[in-house]
Design a protein around this motif. Structure first.
Motif, PDB file in Angstrom:
ATOM      1  N   GLY A 175       0.825  -1.206   0.000  1.00 50.85           N
ATOM      2  CA  GLY A 175       0.000   0.000   0.000  1.00 50.85           C
ATOM      3  C   GLY A 175       0.858   1.255   0.000  1.00 50.85           C
ATOM      4  N   SER A 176       0.217   2.416  -0.052  1.00 47.66           N
ATOM      5  CA  SER A 176       0.925   3.699  -0.083  1.00 47.66           C
ATOM      6  C   SER A 176       1.669   3.953   1.230  1.00 47.66           C
ATOM      7  N   SER A 177       2.798   4.622   1.129  1.00 48.08           N
ATOM      8  CA  SER A 177       3.619   4.927   2.314  1.00 48.08           C
ATOM      9  C   SER A 177       3.228   6.280   2.894  1.00 48.08           C
ATOM     10  N   GLU A 178       4.041   6.734   3.844  1.00 40.53           N
ATOM     11  CA  GLU A 178       3.811   8.027   4.486  1.00 40.53           C
ATOM     12  C   GLU A 178       4.361   9.186   3.662  1.00 40.53           C
ATOM     13  N   ILE A 179       4.996   8.918   2.550  1.00 37.80           N
ATOM     14  CA  ILE A 179       5.673   9.968   1.773  1.00 37.80           C
ATOM     15  C   ILE A 179       4.639  10.820   1.053  1.00 37.80           C
ATOM     16  N   GLU A 180       4.585  12.119   1.375  1.00 36.50           N
ATOM     17  CA  GLU A 180       3.571  13.016   0.823  1.00 36.50           C
ATOM     18  C   GLU A 180       4.024  13.714  -0.449  1.00 36.50           C
ATOM     19  N   GLU A 181       5.327  13.804  -0.666  1.00 39.19           N
ATOM     20  CA  GLU A 181       5.845  14.423  -1.887  1.00 39.19           C
ATOM     21  C   GLU A 181       7.153  13.746  -2.269  1.00 39.19           C
ATOM     22  N   ASP A 182       7.518  13.875  -3.551  1.00 39.71           N
ATOM     23  CA  ASP A 182       8.756  13.253  -4.020  1.00 39.71           C
ATOM     24  C   ASP A 182       9.904  13.678  -3.110  1.00 39.71           C
ATOM     25  N   THR A 183      10.657  12.694  -2.631  1.00 41.77           N
ATOM     26  CA  THR A 183      11.690  12.950  -1.627  1.00 41.77           C
ATOM     27  C   THR A 183      12.961  12.188  -1.977  1.00 41.77           C
ATOM     28  N   SER A 184      14.106  12.852  -1.824  1.00 38.67           N
ATOM     29  CA  SER A 184      15.375  12.154  -2.011  1.00 38.67           C
ATOM     30  C   SER A 184      15.807  11.551  -0.678  1.00 38.67           C
ATOM     31  N   PHE A 185      16.405  10.390  -0.747  1.00 36.80           N
ATOM     32  CA  PHE A 185      16.832   9.674   0.467  1.00 36.80           C
ATOM     33  C   PHE A 185      18.220   9.101   0.209  1.00 36.80           C
ATOM     34  N   ILE A 186      19.109   9.264   1.185  1.00 36.26           N
ATOM     35  CA  ILE A 186      20.486   8.803   1.044  1.00 36.26           C
ATOM     36  C   ILE A 186      20.688   7.529   1.843  1.00 36.26           C
ATOM     37  N   VAL A 187      21.147   6.491   1.167  1.00 35.81           N
ATOM     38  CA  VAL A 187      21.579   5.263   1.829  1.00 35.81           C
ATOM     39  C   VAL A 187      23.085   5.382   2.031  1.00 35.81           C
ATOM     40  N   PRO A 188      23.542   5.526   3.268  1.00 33.89           N
ATOM     41  CA  PRO A 188      24.980   5.692   3.504  1.00 33.89           C
ATOM     42  C   PRO A 188      25.775   4.453   3.076  1.00 33.89           C
ATOM     43  N   SER A 189      27.019   4.675   2.733  1.00 36.86           N
ATOM     44  CA  SER A 189      27.888   3.560   2.369  1.00 36.86           C
ATOM     45  C   SER A 189      28.037   2.607   3.556  1.00 36.86           C
ATOM     46  N   GLY A 190      27.859   1.312   3.308  1.00 38.95           N
ATOM     47  CA  GLY A 190      28.001   0.308   4.352  1.00 38.95           C
ATOM     48  C   GLY A 190      26.794   0.158   5.253  1.00 38.95           C
ATOM     49  N   ALA A 191      25.698   0.861   4.959  1.00 40.37           N
ATOM     50  CA  ALA A 191      24.515   0.795   5.822  1.00 40.37           C
ATOM     51  C   ALA A 191      23.838  -0.566   5.710  1.00 40.37           C
TER      52      ALA A 191
ATOM     53  N   LEU B   2       9.402   8.793   6.695  1.00 39.24           N
ATOM     54  CA  LEU B   2       9.058   8.246   5.381  1.00 39.24           C
ATOM     55  C   LEU B   2       8.342   6.901   5.494  1.00 39.24           C
ATOM     56  N   ILE B   3       8.499   6.227   6.622  1.00 40.79           N
ATOM     57  CA  ILE B   3       7.728   5.012   6.912  1.00 40.79           C
ATOM     58  C   ILE B   3       7.214   5.110   8.341  1.00 40.79           C
ATOM     59  N   ALA B   4       6.092   4.441   8.605  1.00 37.28           N
ATOM     60  CA  ALA B   4       5.474   4.554   9.933  1.00 37.28           C
ATOM     61  C   ALA B   4       6.062   3.594  10.946  1.00 37.28           C
ATOM     62  N   ASP B   5       6.538   2.431  10.473  1.00 32.73           N
ATOM     63  CA  ASP B   5       6.930   1.369  11.396  1.00 32.73           C
ATOM     64  C   ASP B   5       8.204   0.680  10.902  1.00 32.73           C
ATOM     65  N   PRO B   6       9.374   1.105  11.354  1.00 33.99           N
ATOM     66  CA  PRO B   6      10.624   0.490  10.906  1.00 33.99           C
ATOM     67  C   PRO B   6      10.678  -1.014  11.156  1.00 33.99           C
ATOM     68  N   GLU B   7      10.191  -1.466  12.308  1.00 29.59           N
ATOM     69  CA  GLU B   7      10.227  -2.904  12.609  1.00 29.59           C
ATOM     70  C   GLU B   7       9.302  -3.670  11.677  1.00 29.59           C
ATOM     71  N   GLY B   8       8.128  -3.094  11.396  1.00 26.63           N
ATOM     72  CA  GLY B   8       7.209  -3.720  10.458  1.00 26.63           C
ATOM     73  C   GLY B   8       7.787  -3.750   9.053  1.00 26.63           C
ATOM     74  N   PHE B   9       8.491  -2.690   8.694  1.00 26.70           N
ATOM     75  CA  PHE B   9       9.152  -2.638   7.383  1.00 26.70           C
ATOM     76  C   PHE B   9      10.165  -3.770   7.257  1.00 26.70           C
ATOM     77  N   LEU B  10      10.960  -3.954   8.312  1.00 29.00           N
ATOM     78  CA  LEU B  10      11.984  -5.007   8.296  1.00 29.00           C
ATOM     79  C   LEU B  10      11.352  -6.396   8.209  1.00 29.00           C
ATOM     80  N   LEU B  11      10.294  -6.619   8.997  1.00 28.01           N
ATOM     81  CA  LEU B  11       9.628  -7.921   8.983  1.00 28.01           C
ATOM     82  C   LEU B  11       9.057  -8.222   7.600  1.00 28.01           C
ATOM     83  N   ARG B  12       8.366  -7.264   7.034  1.00 26.80           N
ATOM     84  CA  ARG B  12       7.785  -7.466   5.712  1.00 26.80           C
ATOM     85  C   ARG B  12       8.876  -7.653   4.659  1.00 26.80           C
TER      86      ARG B  12
END
Length: 323
Positions: free
Chosen positions: A29-45, A59-69
């Motif tokens: 389903g749709s996320s919490e993002i309300e407008e186009d957004t840039s996001f940086i994934v750090p090196s080694g993350a 940008l997401i409501a539930d980090p733990e739920g995101f990981l589980l899914r």
């Protein structure tokens, strides 16, 4: 009892179905993002740290739920480092897929032909999405072009690509040179090309200007190129005024009005076309040129012819109120 058992089973099935729908909706389903957004994934993350960062940035409501899914429903491919664009309303499933298989946002910096190294340095240092310090590059070492980079990339890395591009182009172009050119090494070719680059902005004239200066080099004549007067004064930046007689008469390693031959080094970063013109100049007997009032030049083989062209140029300037 049977009816009660069936009812409980039905309720349980309904609850499970609703839970499954909720679980799946949280992924596709749709996320919490309300407008186009840039996001940086750090090196080694790790995916865990990225999920936490997504949560912290709202940008997401539930980090733990995101990981589980992600573990149950997503790909096991590794995530990439870099800056990514997350469109408004994008699903969590697409967020993960973007980090794993999407395109990193590329940014661009353009070095135009004839930009001296002091201004290359200023341009790179002014680029807020780059990091780190760099020295002013050696004049003539940067190939003018448009270069892409990632947000957070080191300025030194971008500069190194620019300089490698010049070395690669010279290595490719030098073997294709004409047999009777005025210079016998790549370094001098770049110096002469830098003069050609600064002396004309008209593409069709480059080979002619290169032929003229090649003739002067071969004849041992003074090159008398105005940009070589300016370079020791400003390092290639615009002078902002007329050249003074004292500057024309100045003796230094660049002023080709007071020295025979090429200056000690390039006076700018020449582009491919200026370098190619020096390596394959026009066949011409011209030794002189002066502005013709149209943005180009009038060429002459003799000094008398040149003086007539100069007189025409002065008349044009007088009509313009410049003299």
């Amino acid at each position: 009892m049977k009816r009660t058992g069936c009812l409980l089973a039905g309720v349980l099935s309904l609850v499970l179905a609703i839970g499954a729908i909720w679980f799946l909706a949280g992924w596709w389903g749709s996320s919490e993002i309300e407008e186009d957004t840039s996001f940086i994934v750090p090196s080694g993350a790790s995916l865990t740290s990225v999920a936490d960062k997504l949560g912290e940035e709202g940008l997401i409501a539930d980090p733990e739920g995101f990981l589980l899914r992600a573990k149950l429903l997503g790909s096991s491919d590794p995530i990439m480092a870099g800056e990514f664009l997350l469109p408004a309303g994008v699903s969590n499933a697409t967020i993960l897929d973007t980090f794993q298989h999407g395109e990193v946002i590329r940014r661009f910096v353009t070095i135009p032909e004839g930009l001296p190294s002091v201004l290359v340095h200023e341009r790179l240092m002014a680029e807020e999405h780059l990091t780190g310090e760099i020295p002013v590059p050696v004049e003539g070492s940067v190939l003018p072009d448009t270069y892409d980079f990632e947000r957070g990339e080191a300025r030194g890395a971008v500069l190194a690509r620019m300089q490698a591009a010049m070395q690669n182009y010279l290595a490719e172009a030098w073997p294709k040179r004409a047999s009777d050119i005025a210079v016998d090494n790549i370094a001098d070719a770049v110096i002469l090309a830098s003069i050609v680059e600064k002396e004309t902005g008209v593409a069709r004239e480059r080979r002619m200007v290169a032929g003229l200066y090649s003739n002067r080099v071969k004849d041992g004549m003074l090159l008398q190129a105005d940009p070589t007067i300016i370079y020791p004064i400003t390092k290639g930046k615009p002078l902002g005024r007329r050249i003074r007689q004292s500057e024309i008469a100045a003796i230094n390693d660049y002023n080709t009005y007071t020295m025979v031959g090429l200056p000690k080094g390039p006076i700018t970063n020449p582009g491919r076309e200026a370098i190619a013109a020096v390596l394959n100049p026009a066949e011409t007997s011209a030794r002189y040129m002066v502005a013709d009032g149209t943005g180009g030049h009038a060429f002459a083989e003799t000094l008398d012819e040149h003086n007539r062209n100069v007189a025409k140029w002065f008349e044009i300037r007088r009509k313009r109120g410049e003299m």
